[in-house]
Design a protein around this motif. Sequence first.
Motif: not given
Length: 1938
Positions: A964-976
């Motif tokens: 879950r942490c990985v998914v949230s971080e992946l979504v955030a880094v995609c937006y960045s």
Amino acid sequence: MVVKKKTTAKVEAVVLDEEKLHMLIVSLSVDGGEDGVWQVAQTLQSCLELSEPVQQIQLVKKARSQLEALSEEKPDGALLQACLHALSLVYTSLQAKNLALRRAIASTLSSGPAWLQEQTLSNLSACLSDCLSNPTSELYPHVVDTVAACLDGFPLGERCINKLLPEVLQFLDKGLSEYLHQNSGLTGRHIAQAQLMQSCLAAVKTSVVVIQRSQQTISAGLWAERSRCELEDTLSGLLGRYTHILTDEEFVQSVQSTAAMAVVLLIRSVMGCGDGVAAVVCSLLRSSPLGLDSAPQWLKRQCEGLCTSGRPPGVSLYLCHGALAMLNWKGALPGPQWEQLLLLVPNTLLDLDASIKESSTAMVVARVLTLWSSAALDCLQAGGQPCPPRLQQSLSGGSELQRHLLEHIYSHWEHPLDGVRHQTRSLFRNLLLLNQHTSPSVYDPTEDPYVTGLTRSLLGLEWHMRGKYGSLGCLVELYGAGHLLDIQPQLPSCLLGLMDDQTLAPYASDLLERLFVSHKAQLASEAGAADETATRDWMERWHQTWVTPLLQVLCRARLDQTTYILDYFLPKLLRCSPSSLAHMVWALQNTTPLCSTGPSGSRGALGALMTCLRAARAQGVVPSSKGGLWGGLVPLSLLQQALVHKHDQVRMDALGLVCESHRSTEAVTSQEMDLIRHFLLPNLNSQAPGVRQQTVSLLRKLLCRMKDSTLLLQKRLVQEREQEQREGDQRTLHLYKEFLRWLCEKLLEVLLPGSSFSKCLMSLHLLCLLGELFTFSTGPDVFALGEAVTSAHAQNVLYCIASNFLEVKQLTSTLLRQLPPSAVGLQVQERTRGVLQAALDLSTSTKPFDSVTAAHLLNLLLHQSDLQPNLGPALLHCAQERGLEFRPPSSSPATQPSEAVTLELNALAVVQFLLHRLQSEVARSKSSLLQAAASYPLYGRVHCITAVLQHLHTESLSQTEQWRCVVSELVAVCYSMSDVVSPVVQSSSPEGLIPMDTGSEASAGLQRILQEIQPRDTNDFFTSARELDTHCVDDRTQTTHTPSANTGAEGYRVTAQMVLVCCWRSMKEVAMLLGQLCQSMPLRCAADTHSGLITEEQVEGVGLYFRQQLLQSRHRGAFELAYVGFVRLTDMLCRSGSPALQQLPARWLSEVLEEVKSSDPSSKLCATRRSAGIPFYIQALLSSEPKSSSCCLLKMTMRELIALAVPSANRTTDSSTVPQVHALNILRALYRDTRLGENVIPFVSDGMQAAVLGFTSPVWAVRNSSTLLFSTLITRIFGVKKGKDEHSKKNRMTGREFFTRFPALYPFLLNQLEEAAATVESDSGQVKLHPSLFLLLLVLSRLYPSPMDGSSSPLGLAPFMPFIIRCGRSAVYRTREMAARALVPFVLVTQVPSTVHALLQELPAQPGPEIQHNHLHGTLLQVLFLLRSYQTDSHRPLPAGSGITEGLCRRMWLASRQNRCEVTRGAFLDVLLCLCGPKISLLDDSEVGALRQEALSTLMASELVTSDSSSSTLGLGGTQYLLSLARVALSAGVDIPELWGGPRPASRLLWCLLQHPQYEVRELALEGVMRRLQEDEEEEEEEEEKRRPEWLDEPTLSILTGLALHETHPQCLAKVLMVLRVLSFRRALEWRDGAKILSQEEALLRLLALAQDSALSVELHCAALTLVSQLVVQLVNSNPQGVSAVACLPEWASLVCSSCGEEQPVEVKLAAAEVLVGCTAPVLTSPHLPLGMSTSLSLWRSLFMLLQDEDQDVRDSASDFISNVPAPLLSTDVTGAFVCPPVALDAGAGLLCRLLEPWGQTAAGVLALTEWLLGDKEAGEEAAEDDAPGLDEEDVLFEKGDLNLWAEPVQWVKLLHGHIGALVPPAEQTGDPGIARPDQVRRIGALATRARAQAHSSQRALDALPALPQFSSPIEHARLVLRHQRATLSLDVLERLR
């Protein structure tokens, strides 16, 4: 024979709520008693306590047998009652998927003794009654299903339903009412809506079955006073629900159709079967209440609701279907109203046919019409009473109804839906049967004028009409093949000629099969039980009709034309007549020499033989291999030739013959294995994907046979007792093992650095096949293939991952998982670290394809987790080496993790590592995007993360919190990431954005550029031009960044291309990753916090991100790939269980449409670039709608867009123009989208109107978008282009079909054409061009009249004709031409003579001042096009007395000098040529003779023959006129001089043409001469004698040779040389230069100089080269030994060699190949060595270069040299047949080495060949300089190195070394190698020095490459390996020479 695997139905256990279950078990738990009832109770109790479904079924069956055994005496009443209640309750509680258990219980309840039946019935009724009373809406589907189950083969259940009929009907009424209410609230929730439709359909179907099975109960209830009102109310309510469904277009067709059946059934149930029923149904069909009086009042009231005028058209259609399905049509009709109804149905359907738009509705119409024809047949076939006369007359052939139905068939037999075409065929067959039944006295089809006329008209139609085949098949089925063959004897050949067209082949082969099967049966029945001779005679007749044409086509047609004969026709023929194979083999072996090929590109007799044998073997016709190969039908040597034949298809057929077998366990013989060995190596490097695919497929069949026969042999070894048999089986297994080892080793050996892509691909495919079928085990397996795989082999396979081709990477990854782990070596920790480090390095490479390699390497390491239990330590080591912080995840230390958990942990570790690196790189890129683009492009990391997640089973993850942490971080880094790169891809011109990084102000510079661009990023291109400020771009020219001394940073260079690629690929990978996360990660709902990884809010956020990217990106690469990710998201939204997510697509769609409507020049939506991503966004949203739904979103969107796209008077401002452009662009995308399929067809008419009207807009952007939309619609309507000819009928449609499918276009096109035609009058001389005229003519020219069209159609084509004729008066040339082309389709073939005559009458009979030449020209073009179409279509002459000849003769002045307009003179001459030019004219002999004399006299008086001062100043169109004159002159002088008046005028005309000052005339004349010479050659081939044509006399030859020396125009000169080359084959030419006669040597010198100077014109160069070479060959043949005195021959050889260079155009190389093939015997292999050693070797080297050329045609052409080699010189394994290039290359190298001895040049030859082996000196020096590339080298982004698609220098070097080695054996085998001359010794020393230097430098360069260079720099590594190998092998040869 294939045995289908028996599928077992899925069984589920009983599921009851706990309270019910407890009560049942308690009621059955009674102690004491051993009677039968107690046993039943015990059994049922055990059943309910179990949870295993299969055991439950067994116990229910046991209870059945116990119930059957019960006696009536003293049963325990209460316990028995409890048993029956338990069974009934379980039965009514079971779900639909518990089918097996439900049937078992139904059987148990039914099988009880008779005295128990009433009690059982009352129990079941009570339980069912409970279900029916007040169920919740969730339970409706279950109760409906239970009711349906009671009526499904369950008599007791049926009685129960009858008993509870009022309750059941009330429940169904209530249920349908609830469904109708629910449907209104489900807008946008497609899945829920689709489920509701299924429930609704089930309820309506169940109500139909209930009413059907309860007819008597309903009738009785309606007669009974007490219950009548209640029953009437219920039935009235049901009828109301059906009416609602029928008239509500939200319901899908299947529900509406079933509701209509229910309506008719209910009327029949209420009114009985009398005339009144038919009267009521007729009223409903007519939508008129007049016939409803006979119905009860309540029924009449409900039916009147269906008779409203505004009801949807589909209601009539569904009611027709209901009437046919629910009324009984078998037997005599009950009354006149039934007869009226039977005739009303087809008329109603045909009226509907003209108005429907949806393809699905057309499908229903077609099906219902077929159903009607079957009902009509049933009525006619009724025994007893005769058919009513009116009905008989209406249904007979030729009646008005039959004519209308045939017109329907002709309109729909080309329909895009298969189902519609199939139904029209069935309807046609039924119409023929109706005709048979209405005229039963006529048995012979020849006596029935209707059938004969129909057959002739069908055979006269164009063969590209697919519907024609099915109709002819029906005629064959009913009247026999003889009927068709009598009318058209050439039918078999004609159909075989169509088999080259993929679209027609299935239809043609199906018709052929029907014909030959029927013909054989007819011939056999005519012969009767005759003797053997008579049987042989009729079989011979059958062979002549069917087999002989087939063999001719196989031998002579091009290979691509016969592919489908092999696929579709030949197997069917052999199945019909297996004995015909012997006839085929005999015929092929006795006609021509088997080894010779037929015409160019054909397979010849050998290929045809292979084709026939292969098809026969696959069908099991050929005997097995036991008695020699296939019963001795074919010798082994012949098969070996075929396996290495030049033509791909011949090789494939031969391989198929070896591999395919009818028996899957047939043993593979040693001969077959030898044949595969012979085939494999030369065929591994095939460039054609189709050939590779076939090879793999056929070898799979052979290996499967081997595997299956191995199992059989092993089984036999266990069972057999005979020693001899056992030894034979063991010997076969040993042969298998040897063969498989050999195959495995050979395939692994070719996977070397530098191997071609095709060879790698084929080898990997076959190795994967071996791994799949036999496994690479190293244990005690029968074959143990793993032992053949060495470590070196496995490493070479691993390095294939670095290939540039994705397919190679994928196959490599698959194979590496199959190879023995010990060979792959990834269990060694250092090895794993090395590969992991290489993958991580490649993931930041600036070369995009390196990231794909990285992803494959990472997935390989993940799936090797059984060898390397944890990748964490390796990742940790990599992180520590780089000084990075990283903590890999770990599992619980207490337990040993499973393989799945290990894989998950490894994947998590890799993703986390890549994510941490990516986060830091994104942070750095925010300060300098340019540095990121140069050093660490972001997309590679993201690609690797996506690839890892794709291979993960996300449904069963254990580390939920971490993920879950990985998914949230992946979504955030995609937006960045997106924030960093989106300014580039969203700028107005991303491709031109050049942010160069300079000095330390990199970041600020980039921001300045982006700030400058952004404010201007609008749609203001409508109103003002853009300019880019230049104030802050002054230092962009400096392109390098110089790092300061103390930073230690690397220097880097950035191009605009690199920045752009970094940005759009990053956007692509972000889109793919977000799409992957949404699609694969389980959804985490708010209610359930334990499961799921991605939340609803995250999903919606991703959707909004995609919306922003698609609506604002300008770069196509960015938004196209964002679209792919968005499609994944929308797909997931529809299938998610969340109502909120399900409604998102509808909401987003309405929002974007509103935004499009309100967009203006200041909008952020991009209106250039075809609206950029907006169409993609809308496409993705619409494609998420399920195909089975009512497609309400699509319909709403199309209506809104069409309203925006159609121009209107009140919308002419900028603010309305932008939405119009968007609408046109979006519509174009939707019409192109294949996934929307036939659902967009209803909107095609509106789209076409929008496109045509868009052309009238004053705004260029609107006109541009309209053009694109129009082009798309043309493709959508007429299909993709089916032939090279744009105007071929394959790309067209009959007018009837077009206007039937798009009726709205008829008035629109007619009105538009009338309006446009009014503007074309050219009397004023002004050009008036109506904007949409061209489009209208383009559409109309795509139509053509069908001979089957009736004249009474309301959509006739006649009204268009006067307007099109009028368009021919336009002042615009192209419009006149288009109008002439468009007129042709509108004139029926029978009306062409009268129309041409009428047009000719419009032409003036004499010159006058008022003549309008535009009008004249338009009319002449229309006459010309009509005559040409008549020539093509009618196949018969114009009728006598048509007046055409007379009309032309009276207007002959138009072709003379009296007519001052050259354009109309040329057009008139073209008309004359059309009538006088062909050998078989459209006119009769006397008319055409007179016309030719008139034309000839005009010709002799023309500028072509008599020159004066006026002829040199021809005006506009003069060249065109001269060319028309020249064509007539060519017909008279070259083509058919004998029909124009003999040789004298012919010769004079040809001289004039060849000496004309205009080069176009000379060129045309030379083309005509060349064409005639080629025709003569073909005739001479058949007659086998050569003669000079009469028209080609000595003066003409002198003119031609003079032209060759003095012609200045390059194209004319090329054609002269080609003509002379053809003539030089016939005899030696006499060369003249004016009066001077030249010798052969002088002519050769002049022509050679010409060839050397002609390099700029490819055509001229090729012609000169081939002619010169022809003269050289003649010179050598005339004097082989004295020819060396001719000085120019070395120059000729040099010219040939230079023409073989890699850089030359393909045409030049083909010409050079032809030259080298031609001089093989006289020059290359001559024992006299006519050109000397050096020149001959250079020619041989050129030949070898061509044999390794990139182009397949060049290689194939060069390989023909083998057929010209004298037979004694060929080695034993190569015959003089045509062989494939690899075999030719090997044979050629061997042949050259053998020739050195007879030439006496062994020593010099070996040294020359060693130089070839070592490579060119210049190339070697350049390579050495390149060995140490510097930092300042320009890094080209997309440079993939030399894509080595075919040539393999490594293999060539090995091959050459092998042949030289055979010539120079090692020193220990021979005493003296025969080299003693000092100059040769010195040369050996020099070569050895050079070779040692090359070996040393290449080894040094190899050592300098980074670790694992096979991944980091594969191209450079392969090049250095090759250099080193060349040097090593050369040193080996030189050592032997010393």
